[in-house]
Design an enzyme around this catalytic site. Structure first.
Site, PDB file in Angstrom:
ATOM      1  N   LEU A 297     -12.924  16.290  10.585  1.00 18.39           N
ATOM      2  CA  LEU A 297     -11.647  16.953  11.187  1.00 18.39           C
ATOM      3  C   LEU A 297     -10.557  16.286  10.223  1.00 18.39           C
ATOM      4  CD1 LEU A 297     -10.642  18.795  13.038  1.00 18.39           C
ATOM      5  CD2 LEU A 297      -9.799  17.013  14.478  1.00 18.39           C
ATOM      6  N   LYS A 298     -10.582  15.563   9.813  1.00 20.98           N
ATOM      7  CA  LYS A 298      -9.218  14.936   8.709  1.00 20.98           C
ATOM      8  C   LYS A 298      -9.440  15.946   7.685  1.00 20.98           C
ATOM      9  CE  LYS A 298      -7.833  11.237   5.939  1.00 20.98           C
ATOM     10  NZ  LYS A 298      -6.478  10.784   6.553  1.00 20.98           N
TER      11      LYS A 298
ATOM     12  N   LYS B 218       3.783   6.297  20.769  1.00 17.56           N
ATOM     13  CA  LYS B 218       2.933   5.560  21.251  1.00 17.56           C
ATOM     14  C   LYS B 218       2.274   6.106  22.456  1.00 17.56           C
ATOM     15  CE  LYS B 218       2.032   1.156  20.483  1.00 17.56           C
ATOM     16  NZ  LYS B 218       0.817   0.772  19.766  1.00 17.56           N
TER      17      LYS B 218
ATOM     18  N   GLY C  61       9.460  -6.398   1.208  1.00 16.90           N
ATOM     19  CA  GLY C  61       8.145  -7.069   0.665  1.00 16.90           C
ATOM     20  C   GLY C  61       7.572  -6.302  -0.381  1.00 16.90           C
TER      21      GLY C  61
ATOM     22  N   HIS D 131      10.278  -9.816   9.865  1.00 17.42           N
ATOM     23  CA  HIS D 131      10.655  -8.720   9.951  1.00 17.42           C
ATOM     24  C   HIS D 131      10.168  -7.729  11.003  1.00 17.42           C
ATOM     25  CE1 HIS D 131      11.226  -4.334   8.439  1.00 17.42           C
ATOM     26  NE2 HIS D 131       9.991  -4.502   8.543  1.00 17.42           N
TER      27      HIS D 131
ATOM     28  N   GLU E 168      15.042  -2.646  11.227  1.00 17.65           N
ATOM     29  CA  GLU E 168      15.210  -1.259  11.214  1.00 17.65           C
ATOM     30  C   GLU E 168      16.492  -0.818  11.800  1.00 17.65           C
ATOM     31  OE1 GLU E 168      12.090   1.502  11.047  1.00 17.65           O
ATOM     32  OE2 GLU E 168      13.638   2.799  11.894  1.00 17.65           O
TER      33      GLU E 168
ATOM     34  N   HIS F 289      11.667   5.551   5.021  1.00 19.11           N
ATOM     35  CA  HIS F 289      10.629   6.741   5.308  1.00 19.11           C
ATOM     36  C   HIS F 289      10.950   8.023   4.605  1.00 19.11           C
ATOM     37  CE1 HIS F 289      10.527   3.619   8.496  1.00 19.11           C
ATOM     38  NE2 HIS F 289       9.102   3.561   8.438  1.00 19.11           N
TER      39      HIS F 289
HETATM   40  N1  GLN Z   1       6.130  -6.795   4.272  1.00 19.22           N
HETATM   41  C1  GLN Z   1       5.483  -5.443   4.692  1.00 19.22           C
HETATM   42  C2  GLN Z   1       5.911  -4.590   3.678  1.00 19.22           C
HETATM   43  O1  GLN Z   1       6.892  -4.535   2.987  1.00 19.22           O
HETATM   44  C3  GLN Z   1       6.203  -5.288   6.115  1.00 19.22           C
HETATM   45  C4  GLN Z   1       5.609  -3.928   6.526  1.00 19.22           C
HETATM   46  C5  GLN Z   1       5.968  -3.615   7.952  1.00 19.22           C
HETATM   47  O2  GLN Z   1       6.916  -3.790   8.419  1.00 19.22           O
HETATM   48  N2  GLN Z   1       5.390  -2.534   8.447  1.00 19.22           N
HETATM   49  O3  GLN Z   1       5.292  -3.617   3.398  1.00 19.22           O
HETATM   50 ZN    ZN Z   2       8.874  -2.672   8.475  1.00 20.41          ZN
END
Ligand code: GLN
Ligand code: ZN
Length: 763
Positions: free
Chosen positions: A18-19, A116, A437, A646, A670, A699
């Site tokens: 399907l994908k 979710k 990161g 994080h 975030e 994003h």
């Molecule tokens: N260290 C990861 C990155 O920078 C953190 C990713 C995340 O928070 N989902 O990709």
């Molecule tokens: Zn993140």
């Protein structure tokens, strides 16, 4: 006769058919008709698979081109105004616009919000309603799919999301009460049920998973009103399905509702059985979910059989159905496709197809044990081989967990002391800059990895490639003036898989795909045994990166809770026990990094919040072990080693105590999408350690300006102590390209410098 029933089958296809079909349709390479053909073939194949596995009742309308909640909204015409022109002209294009946004043909519409589905890793689209909302039937998907099954000779059971859960999972854009819309929605449900009856359906499965959540008096009133109205409809029989937990304090309510059957989850909540049996009205069919729809392990058939017999005695074989605990949407299709698992492991696994086999055996065994004796014996042997396997049980691992002491979860000194020890060598400017990161995982990076995996690029060639990428990344950060550098994570495919592949106790499938949202699937690792770290996992690349620069290099690890949360986990010990094992393996890694001269180490826990139990009363216990596990990983280091963590995409208000209890020296979160609103919790709580509120949204390809970032930082500096603040993006940069990354980070450093200058002047 007790029936084997199913609540839902994975839609995406064993090989993600399907994908492929969806994505080629979206690229404009396959017509709508071609997509629909693939979809129909999948439905039909899945019905056949389920029948062959022995299901007496197969579901229909469990299929979706994208998401079943979106299907429900679309079916009832809950289509926000801005999408309507497109949806009226071309329903399929309108549907996909709601799902993923559209930017062609004169339309520029973002997708609906996604969130979710309960505590799974499946994401649904949040229907957008408003006070003046009206509903009507748009199309006839459930009826059409019912008739499609009927052509194959099946009286399938259509699955509908129930009216109350539908509303509770939606949001209103004008702040009005969602449940106010119920009276307008019910006639449309009644109409749909009548149509299904006229098409020949004898039963409908109506899902009200919100019945396992904390529900208040208004919610209860809504269920009562809804099911009283549906009782009056000319309709098929209703199987009210609940899953993902116990009915708990909603049990009496569920029994009161005028439906013909009730499904309960006895895998997540086996303890509710007695209460359910005691309260079940005499005329009601009971469906018991005894095979785990959320995990990949074979069921303990002996135990399930005992329970089945016990229930049969109470309610009678004819009033009983046996089912998976929930829809099988959350497990892969067929374990038989796995050919590369460690020895024996295949025998321990049951994916969707095998789970239906298990249900068949159970019901047959309850009827006549003679013909199933050998199957049950085989299941026993498999269970025994898992129970005694030395690949699973490593006594030294369990011993180490048992030997954990309170001291192992505590840094040597309190945060203020650690802070001075860290400042003494780091000598960072105010508003220090860093990143989360990862740097862009470009096509080159992915290609090199694929070629290396395929044996087309030698180990040495791949290493040289990674070294060059890492060096370029380090130089870049130095050039633009970042203060705490990262190596870029070019060697990593995925933040869990990279570690899982290097740890004992994790296995990876070839086809164990599970839908995450739309066409996106994940292949969660399977944690099958005691987790242990045979060798250092990240030291080499971090150490190499540190050797290139005099600035501090941040080591980068995925936290224990996140690894647990994004894997299929063992069902023979608690989640907490597995998590502690991972935490200890990470603790060793942290100490190895420290010994190798890496004195800033980040342990990512983006999944900490999503691990929260569905019921509020269960939160404290979860948070206690989750925080403890993070601390086990982090606490071994010296005072002057700086621990970062994080988290992304989180609402922190209700878990801020736990976040603070993690006691990381620095946390990056975030915040840019919410324009620093997510910081509120940290402000109100007077968060004591350092904090990096993300200053731009990674994003989006959109470039943030220096002014925007400065404004966000000012906002943060106004409510937090300036000495607490770090400057960083919202999350890792792996999904971005280099040009935008360069431009954004240059601007970010400029914003930090501007703030430094301003605060120097003020002083
Ligand atoms: N260290 C990861 C990155 O920078 C953190 C990713 C995340 O928070 N989902 O990709
Ligand atoms: Zn993140």
């Amino acid at each position: 006769m007790t029936l084997v029933t199913n609540l839902g089958f994975p839609r995406i296809g064993a090989k993600r058919e399907l994908k492929s079909a969806l994505e080629s349709h979206w690229r404009g390479e396959a017509s709508a008709q071609e997509l629909q053909d693939v979809a129909r073939d999948l439905r039909q194949r899945h019905w056949r698979v389920q029948r062959e596995a022995g299901a007496d009742v197969v579901p229909c309308n469990d299929f979706s081109l994208y998401d079943h909640v979106l299907d429900t909204a679309f079916l009832f015409d809950a289509v926000p105004e801005r999408y309507r022109a497109l949806a009226d002209r071309d329903p399929l294009a309108g549907y996909f616009a709601l799902a993923r946004g559209v930017q062609t043909g004169g339309f520029d519409l973002p997708a609906l919000e996604m969130t979710k589905w309960f505590d799974t890793n499946y994401h649904y689209l949040v229907p957008e309603l408003h006070g003046g909302q009206s509903f009507r039937l748009r199309g006839d998907k459930p009826v059409a799919e019912y008739l499609e099954a009927r052509q194959l000779g099946l009286d399938a059971r259509p699955v509908l999301l129930g009216p109350v859960s539908f509303l509770l999972l939606s949001k209103t854009t004008d702040g009005s009460d969602r449940l106010q819309l119920l009276d307008r929605l019910l006639p449309v449900y009644a109409e749909l049920l009548e149509r299904l009856k006229n098409a020949g359906a004898s039963w409908v499965q109506i899902d009200e998973p919100c019945l396992v959540l904390d529900q208040d008096a208004d919610d209860h009133a809504a269920y009562r009103r809804a099911y009283a109205a549906l009782a009056a409809a000319d309709r098929p029989k209703l199987m009210l399905a609940t899953y993902f937990g116990a009915l708990g304090d909603n049990l009496d309510l569920a029994m009161e509702l005028a439906v013909d059957g009730l499904h309960v989850d006895l895998v997540r909540a086996p303890e509710q059985l007695d209460a359910v049996l005691d309260a079940l009205p005499a005329d009601r069919v009971l469906s018991i979910g005894v095979v785990d729809g959320r995990n990949v392990w074979r069921c303990d058939l002996d135990r399930a059989l005992e329970r089945l017999r016990q229930v049969q005695q109470r309610v009678g074989a004819d009033r009983l159905q046996v089912a998976p605990s929930c829809s099988l949407l959350h497990v892969p299709v067929d374990a038989k496709l796995e050919t590369e698992l460690p020895a024996n492991m295949l025998a321990w696994l049951a994916f969707a197809t095998q789970k239906l086999d298990e249900l068949r055996v159970l019901v047959d065994a309850a009827k006549d044990a003679f013909y199933t004796a050998s199957t049950l014996e085989l299941a026993r042997e498999r269970r025994e081989s898992r129970r005694t396997s030395r690949k699973v049980h490593k006594p030294q691992v369990a011993q180490r967990v048992d030997a954990l002491k309170a001291d192992d979860t505590r840094r040597r000194s309190s945060y203020p002391e650690r802070r001075s020890a860290q400042q003494a060598w780091m000598r960072l400017p105010p508003f220090p800059t860093t990143t989360i990161g990862s740097f862009p995982q470009t096509k080159d990076v992915r290609q090199a990895r694929a070629r290396h995996r395929a044996g087309k690029l030698s180990d040495a060639g791949y290493d040289a490639f990674l070294a060059a990428e890492t060096e370029r990344c380090v130089r870049f950060q130095e050039d633009i003036g970042i203060d705490v550098l990262v190596h870029g994570e070019f060697e990593r495919n995925d933040m869990v898989e990279y570690f899982g592949e290097q740890l004992d106790g994790f296995a990876f499938t070839q086809n164990g795909w599970v839908q995450s949202y739309g066409s996106r699937c994940v292949k969660p690792p399977i944690i099958y045994g005691d987790v242990q770290r045979p060798a250092a996992m990240t030291v080499r690349w971090s150490q190499y990166a540190q050797s290139l620069t005099a600035k501090p290099m941040k080591g980068m690890l995925t936290g224990p809770v996140t690894m647990l949360q994004w894997s299929f986990v063992r069902d023979d010990q608690t989640r907490a026990a597995t998590c502690r094992q991972i935490a200890l393996a990470l603790r060793d890694e942290v100490l190895d990094l420290e010994r190798a001269g890496i004195r800033v180490i980040q342990i990512d826990e983006p999944a900490l919040r999503e691990g929260l139990p569905l019921r509020r009363a269960d939160w404290p216990a979860y948070l206690a072990w989750a925080v403890e596990c993070f601390r086990i990983s982090a606490a071994g280091v010296a005072d002057d080693t700086q621990i970062h963590t994080h988290m992304c995409y989180s609402e922190f208000n209700d878990i801020i105590d736990a976040v603070a209890a993690m006691d990381a020296d620095v946390i990056s979160i975030e915040t840019s999408r919410s324009r620093m609103e997510l910081l509120d919790a940290f402000v109100r709580f007077r968060y004591p350690n350092e904090i990096g509120p993300g200053v731009y949204d990674i994003h989006s390809p959109r470039l943030p300006s220096v002014e925007e970032m400065t404004a966000l930082l000012r906002k943060a500096a106004a409510v937090l102590d300036a000495g607490q603040l770090w400057v960083n993006p919202d999350c890792g940069l792996k999904t971005r390209g280099w040009p935008e990354t360069r431009a954004a980070l240059v601007a970010m450093v400029e914003a930090a410098r501007g703030l430094r200058a301003a605060s120097a002047q003020a002083a």
